[in-house]
Design a protein around this motif. Structure first.
Motif, PDB file in Angstrom:
ATOM      1  N   ALA A   1       0.829  -1.205   0.000  1.00  0.00           N
ATOM      2  CA  ALA A   1       0.000   0.000   0.000  1.00  0.00           C
ATOM      3  C   ALA A   1       0.865   1.257   0.000  1.00  0.00           C
ATOM      4  O   ALA A   1       0.574   2.230  -0.727  1.00  0.00           O
ATOM      5  N   TYR A   2       1.934   1.235   0.780  1.00  0.00           N
ATOM      6  CA  TYR A   2       2.811   2.409   0.862  1.00  0.00           C
ATOM      7  C   TYR A   2       3.458   2.698  -0.489  1.00  0.00           C
ATOM      8  O   TYR A   2       3.459   3.841  -0.963  1.00  0.00           O
TER       9      TYR A   2
ATOM     10  N   LEU B   1       0.374   6.127   5.568  1.00  0.00           N
ATOM     11  CA  LEU B   1       0.800   4.730   5.480  1.00  0.00           C
ATOM     12  C   LEU B   1       2.145   4.518   6.151  1.00  0.00           C
ATOM     13  O   LEU B   1       2.388   3.462   6.752  1.00  0.00           O
ATOM     14  N   ALA B   2       3.024   5.520   6.072  1.00  0.00           N
ATOM     15  CA  ALA B   2       4.300   5.407   6.784  1.00  0.00           C
ATOM     16  C   ALA B   2       4.065   5.310   8.284  1.00  0.00           C
ATOM     17  O   ALA B   2       4.716   4.535   8.994  1.00  0.00           O
ATOM     18  N   GLY B   3       3.098   6.094   8.789  1.00  0.00           N
ATOM     19  CA  GLY B   3       2.769   6.014  10.207  1.00  0.00           C
ATOM     20  C   GLY B   3       2.231   4.649  10.597  1.00  0.00           C
ATOM     21  O   GLY B   3       2.572   4.116  11.660  1.00  0.00           O
ATOM     22  N   LEU B   4       1.409   4.071   9.743  1.00  0.00           N
ATOM     23  CA  LEU B   4       0.900   2.728  10.009  1.00  0.00           C
ATOM     24  C   LEU B   4       2.029   1.700   9.996  1.00  0.00           C
ATOM     25  O   LEU B   4       2.045   0.765  10.812  1.00  0.00           O
ATOM     26  N   LEU B   5       2.967   1.868   9.079  1.00  0.00           N
ATOM     27  CA  LEU B   5       4.106   0.951   9.044  1.00  0.00           C
ATOM     28  C   LEU B   5       4.900   1.023  10.341  1.00  0.00           C
ATOM     29  O   LEU B   5       5.298  -0.013  10.890  1.00  0.00           O
TER      30      LEU B   5
ATOM     31  N   PRO C   1      10.310   9.441   9.752  1.00  0.00           N
ATOM     32  CA  PRO C   1      10.378  10.759   9.110  1.00  0.00           C
ATOM     33  C   PRO C   1       9.375  10.917   7.968  1.00  0.00           C
ATOM     34  O   PRO C   1       8.872  12.025   7.720  1.00  0.00           O
ATOM     35  N   GLU C   2       9.077   9.809   7.278  1.00  0.00           N
ATOM     36  CA  GLU C   2       8.100   9.865   6.196  1.00  0.00           C
ATOM     37  C   GLU C   2       6.707  10.187   6.740  1.00  0.00           C
ATOM     38  O   GLU C   2       5.884  10.784   6.042  1.00  0.00           O
TER      39      GLU C   2
END
Length: 393
Positions: free
Chosen positions: A139-140, A151-155, A187-188
């Motif tokens: 997804a990212y 999505l970066a936060g979810l990762l 950071p993303e």
């Protein structure tokens, strides 16, 4: 779904049921298994499926391998899942093709994994996380630029849940790789509070390497970079970093820094209610648990403080199970060092009832159970069973 033959499984179930002072009916109700099924399993008249065994083990506060005749820490479902977890993070930037769910469903899956982490349900994480991490990576990399931060936060959050399994089960290299991925993705996400939570988790690498002074420096740098404590979440982020810094300062035997950071955490905890903020429990109760941890880390004349806290206070039932069991594991060590081994054994048993997987894999539990066994100060059969359960020497 495999079904186990009777062998010693039924006898083991009956043994641990009696040890817990449960009737067959009580066990059936707790495990959501028919009473007739429990009776037939214990008598050896039928096998038991993996799903049923897991339900019975959970009702008895055991890991399923304890009920198998071929049980052993190297063959738990969590250990068996680690290679799949390692494989999926190796391909974080080139994930396999496959479906991806809508963003709200991914949020729900990541929240569920975080709940499992806080309640120390590591088998569930180990089984579900490889597929979830692969899906999040797909997804990212396929997302439009405006969705990548989410999505970066979810990762980051999903990597943290996976890391809990890797770290608790001794896969320290895998844990370090997961933390590196958290540091890549944070950071993303563009969320300074998430970055602070990653700094909190990164301390595991310093604990594992016994690089305590370096870990303290890293946390103090993270505190310098953290947002000013205005909102509840900002207060919690800074407070959690101070809690962690207090413990690692204690491991470094820097009493002055440990006390300073603990006092900062206590002051911040007075400003907000106990809750889970960005995946980390923080508040007055969490700080009190860390006060015990700091006392044990400093050792010597400080250990008495851990006993003082425990005489006055016990962690409430609504705290995350992982944190509550940690309190009793730390307390057991303080009691053992203070010459009250029977109390230490009782604390270890409480930790096991709260979070069996967390307790069983904790190296201090194995060390202290071995020491208690040598001292022979508790009931020998019960203590031997406990030592066998946690693979103590």
């Amino acid at each position: 779904m495999a079904a186990l033959g009777y062998g010693g499984v039924g006898r083991r179930i009956a043994y641990y049921r009696r040890l817990r002072r449960m009737t067959q009916e009580q066990l059936a109700q707790a495990a959501c298994v028919a009473l007739g099924t429990i009776r037939k399993i214990e008598r050896g008249e039928r096998g038991v499926s993996d799903v049923t065994l897991e339900a019975i083990a959970a009702a008895l506060s055991l890991d399923p391998p304890q009920l198998r005749t071929d049980r052993g820490p190297a063959h738990t479902p969590v250990h068996e899942a680690l290679p799949a977890l390692s494989a999926v993070i190796a391909t974080y930037d080139v994930p396999e093709d496959g479906p991806t769910r809508p963003l709200p469903e991914l949020y729900a899956a990541v929240r569920e994994a975080a709940d499992w982490r806080l309640s120390a349900q590591y088998t569930r994480i180990a089984r579900k996380m490889p597929d979830l991490l692969a899906e999040l990576a797909r997804a990212y990399h396929a997302a439009a630029p405006e969705q990548r931060a989410e999505l970066a936060g979810l990762l980051v959050r999903a990597y943290r849940s996976a890391d809990a399994v890797a770290y608790k089960f001794g896969a320290r290299d895998l844990s370090a790789r997961l933390i590196d991925l958290m540091r890549w993705a944070a950071p993303e996400a563009g969320d300074p509070l998430l970055t602070a939570s990653v700094a909190y988790v990164r301390t595991e690498t310093f604990f594992a390497a016994r690089a305590h002074a370096a870990g303290l420096r890293a946390l103090e740098q993270a505190l310098d970079a953290a947002p000013a404590p205005s909102s509840r979440h900002e207060v919690a982020a800074r407070g959690a970093l101070h809690m962690r810094a207090a413990v690692i300062a204690g491991r470094a035997r820097d009493a002055s820094a440990a006390v300073t950071h603990l006092e900062e955490a206590q002051a911040l905890a007075e400003r907000i209610p106990e809750d889970v903020y960005r995946g980390t429990a923080f508040g007055p109760d969490s700080v009190r648990i860390h006060e015990v941890s700091v006392a044990v880390s400093l050792g010597d004349e400080h250990v008495g403080r851990a006993l003082d806290v425990a005489r006055e206070w016990k962690p409430p039932a609504d705290l995350p199970a992982e944190r509550r069991s940690g309190f009793y594991i730390e307390l057991a060590r303080a009691q053992l060092w203070s010459g009250i081994p029977d109390d230490a054994f009782e604390s270890l048993k409480v930790a096991r009832r709260i979070a069996p997987q967390h307790t069983r894999e904790h190296p201090w539990v194995r060390e202290d159970a071995s020491t208690l066994r040598r001292l022979k100060r508790a009931d020998s059969e019960t203590l031997s069973n406990f030592a066998e359960w946690c693979s103590a020497n």
